[in-house]
Design an enzyme around this catalytic site. Structure first.
Site, PDB file in Angstrom:
ATOM      1  N   SER A 214      -2.969   0.096  14.927  1.00 50.12           N
ATOM      2  CA  SER A 214      -3.602   1.370  15.265  1.00 50.12           C
ATOM      3  C   SER A 214      -3.992   1.393  16.735  1.00 50.12           C
ATOM      4  CB  SER A 214      -4.867   1.548  14.420  1.00 50.12           C
ATOM      5  OG  SER A 214      -5.645   2.634  14.893  1.00 50.12           O
TER       6      SER A 214
ATOM      7  N   GLY B 223       0.802  -1.221   0.000  1.00 49.67           N
ATOM      8  CA  GLY B 223       0.000   0.000   0.000  1.00 49.67           C
ATOM      9  C   GLY B 223       0.829   1.262   0.000  1.00 49.67           C
TER      10      GLY B 223
ATOM     11  N   TYR C 259     -13.067  -2.502  11.859  1.00 48.26           N
ATOM     12  CA  TYR C 259     -11.710  -1.958  11.719  1.00 48.26           C
ATOM     13  C   TYR C 259     -10.917  -2.199  13.004  1.00 48.26           C
ATOM     14  CZ  TYR C 259      -7.904   1.415  11.183  1.00 48.26           C
ATOM     15  OH  TYR C 259      -6.661   1.998  11.116  1.00 48.26           O
TER      16      TYR C 259
END
Length: 310
Positions: free
Chosen positions: A164, A36, A189
């Site tokens: 995260s 990415g 997520y």
């Protein structure tokens, strides 16, 4: 108030920017893969590491990746910024990427599992995995498995997993991994980011037993910070809020610092299984430290991907 804000602005920005990677370590003759890396913190990580060594930009959108790589080559003068097709939502694409990479490259020193999706409406990958779990966790789990031997042969080597702070809100819902019974895209997520932390923990534990010196092979996870990037593109509300509060968000370049730090900092040569934020160790949620869940997630991931990884 406007005057106070004007005076305080540089200090606020400095605080928001967070930690900076100060390492000047070179990666001469070394190979890095970044998933990415065509946008956001992935692109900025590639930009920095291209000043140090060879970078493979692994992306789904080849046109966007080529544009990013071309820009980085021009800026750094490094022609060894190479684009390869990789769709983490398709295990066939992951296997094809790994097969081609292994045929063309004899060494791999750093694997940065950076790509991710966030706040997707309910959807599934090509293989029937819920999109967040499939791309953010299972795709990178399979990619790491396929490249592990090459990393071992190239040791000292590092695996860097971009997680995260959202992992604090996650749970591994083994009874409904693919959100077929209930689905909330924000929580999905969070669950996938917790999976990143648990994968890193269990991978580091297994690797420590395989090497006499921990420094031979490390795996660490990180929180990049709240970054103004395209990651929130699936949510109109978040996109709107991100624009309004952009002053209080990290730029992609600032958000890339901890990824870069985990990839190159000399002081992390013998550090593994840890979680970082702002280029320093950070607090991991109790669920992120649950070894039994980490082991079970490993086993279930292998079953879903039809691989044996002992």
């Amino acid at each position: 108030v406007p005057v106070l804000l004007f005076v305080a602005a540089p200090y606020i920005r400095r605080y928001v920017a967070g930690g900076q990677c100060k390492s000047t370590a070179k990666l001469d003759g070394k190979v890095v893969i970044i998933t990415g890396a065509n946008t956001g913190i992935g692109k900025e990580t590639a930009r920095d590491l291209a000043r140090r060594g060879k970078v493979i930009v692994a992306c789904r959108d080849i046109a966007k990746a080529e544009a990013a790589a071309s820009e980085i080559r021009a800026e750094t003068g490094n022609e060894q910024v190479i684009v390869k097709k990789l769709d983490l939502a398709d295990t066939k694409s992951i296997r094809e990427f790994a097969e081609k990479f292994l045929a063309e490259e004899k060494e791999l020193h750093v694997l940065i599992n950076n790509a991710g999706v966030m706040l997707c409406p309910y959807s599934k990958t090509t293989d029937g995995f819920e999109m967040h779990l499939g791309v953010n966790h299972l795709g990178h789990f399979l990619l790491t498995f396929l490249l592990l031997e090459r990393l071992k042969e190239s040791a000292p080597a590092r695996i860097v997993n971009v997680s995260s702070l959202a992992h604090h809100g996650g749970r591994i819902r083994f009874h409904d991994l693919h959100g077929e019974k209930s689905y909330n895209r924000g929580l999905a997520y969070c669950h996938s980011k917790l999976a990143n932390v648990l994968f890193t923990r269990e991978l580091a534990r297994r690797l420590q037993g395989k090497f006499q010196r921990i420094a031979e092979f490390t795996a660490n996870a990180l929180h990049p910070g709240s970054v103004y990037s395209e990651l929130v593109r699936h949510s109109f509300v978040m996109t709107w809020l991100w624009k309004i509060f952009s002053f209080f968000l990290k730029t992609p370049q600032e958000g890339a610092q901890t990824s870069i730090y985990c990839a190159v900092a000399e002081e992390l040569d013998s550090v593994t299984g840890q979680y970082f934020s702002d280029c320093q160790p950070a607090y991991v949620s109790p669920r992120g430290r649950d070894d039994e869940t980490a082991k079970k997630l490993w086993s279930v991931s292998c079953e879903l991907l039809h691989i044996q990884w002992n």
